[in-house]
Enzyme design. Structure first.
Site, PDB file in Angstrom:
ATOM      1  N   VAL A  46      -0.007  -4.909  -6.387  1.00 46.00           N
ATOM      2  CA  VAL A  46      -1.221  -4.223  -5.939  1.00 46.00           C
ATOM      3  C   VAL A  46      -2.450  -4.812  -6.636  1.00 46.00           C
ATOM      4  O   VAL A  46      -3.508  -4.967  -6.026  1.00 46.00           O
ATOM      5  CB  VAL A  46      -1.128  -2.696  -6.194  1.00 46.00           C
ATOM      6  CG1 VAL A  46      -2.432  -1.994  -5.827  1.00 46.00           C
ATOM      7  CG2 VAL A  46       0.034  -2.095  -5.417  1.00 46.00           C
ATOM      8  N   CYS A  47      -2.303  -5.174  -7.896  1.00 47.59           N
ATOM      9  CA  CYS A  47      -3.438  -5.653  -8.702  1.00 47.59           C
ATOM     10  C   CYS A  47      -4.194  -6.815  -8.048  1.00 47.59           C
ATOM     11  O   CYS A  47      -5.424  -6.766  -7.950  1.00 47.59           O
ATOM     12  CB  CYS A  47      -2.983  -6.031 -10.102  1.00 47.59           C
ATOM     13  SG  CYS A  47      -2.273  -4.638 -11.010  1.00 47.59           S
TER      14      CYS A  47
END
Length: 187
Positions: A46-47
């Protein structure tokens, strides 16, 4: 404890920024609007979507006089390695602060102690070094830089227009409110 209107605690760190390692401290957050954008770790899932989204809108933040700082508990060396190997992260031109000791992450109250990682915490800091917006998401929930940009515009508007407030979904140029006894129960 609420972080709203609290001053950023002192810190010193090293960041990867535009191909170089630079020193960053709490003093760098004063005198301008800043976004401090915590994320769990480099080389994850996700980062990079969040950091890439922020990179896409970074020019818009800069037009507002806002500096963005990404922070994770990785080192500045890891940030460089990620930047050098990921097309998404190569787009980033804002500083990526390394916080391997967790000092900054703890100062902002977003340390996941058992993992040694940061929560997805977003903090908007005014030119006096005071926190005006706090948002913390669970690890699996990515943030939207466009929504953050809208909130920054609202925070800047309210700061420069005493006596006015921005209602829900307010966008730049739309009507604001002037709280008064006459509005109570009328909205």
């Amino acid at each position: 404890m609420s972080y709203i209107n609290s001053e950023v605690k002192p810190f010193k760190a090293t960041a990867f920024h535009n191909g170089k390692f630079i020193d960053v401290s709490d003093a760098d957050l004063k005198g301008k609007w800043s976004v401090v954008f915590f994320y769990p770790a480099d080389f994850t899932f996700v980062c990079p979507t969040e950091l890439g989204d922020m990179a896409d809108l970074y020019p818009e933040f800069k037009k507002l006089g806002v500096e963005v700082y990404a922070v994770s508990t990785d080192t500045h060396f890891t940030h460089k390695a990620w930047h050098d190997t990921s097309d998404t992260i190569k787009k980033i031109s804002y500083p990526m602060i390394g916080d391997p000791t967790g000092t900054i992450t703890r100062n902002f109250g977003v340390m996941i102690e058992e993992a040694g990682l940061a929560d997805r915490g977003t903090f908007v800091i005014d030119p006096e070094g005071k926190i005006q917006i706090v948002e913390i998401n669970a690890g699996g929930i990515g943030r939207d830089a466009g929504e953050l940009l809208r909130k920054v515009k609202a925070a800047q508007y309210v700061a420069s227009h005493p006596g006015e407030v921005c209602p829900a979904k307010w966008k730049e140029g739309e009507a604001t409110l002037a709280p008064s006894l006459d509005l109570v129960g009328k909205i």
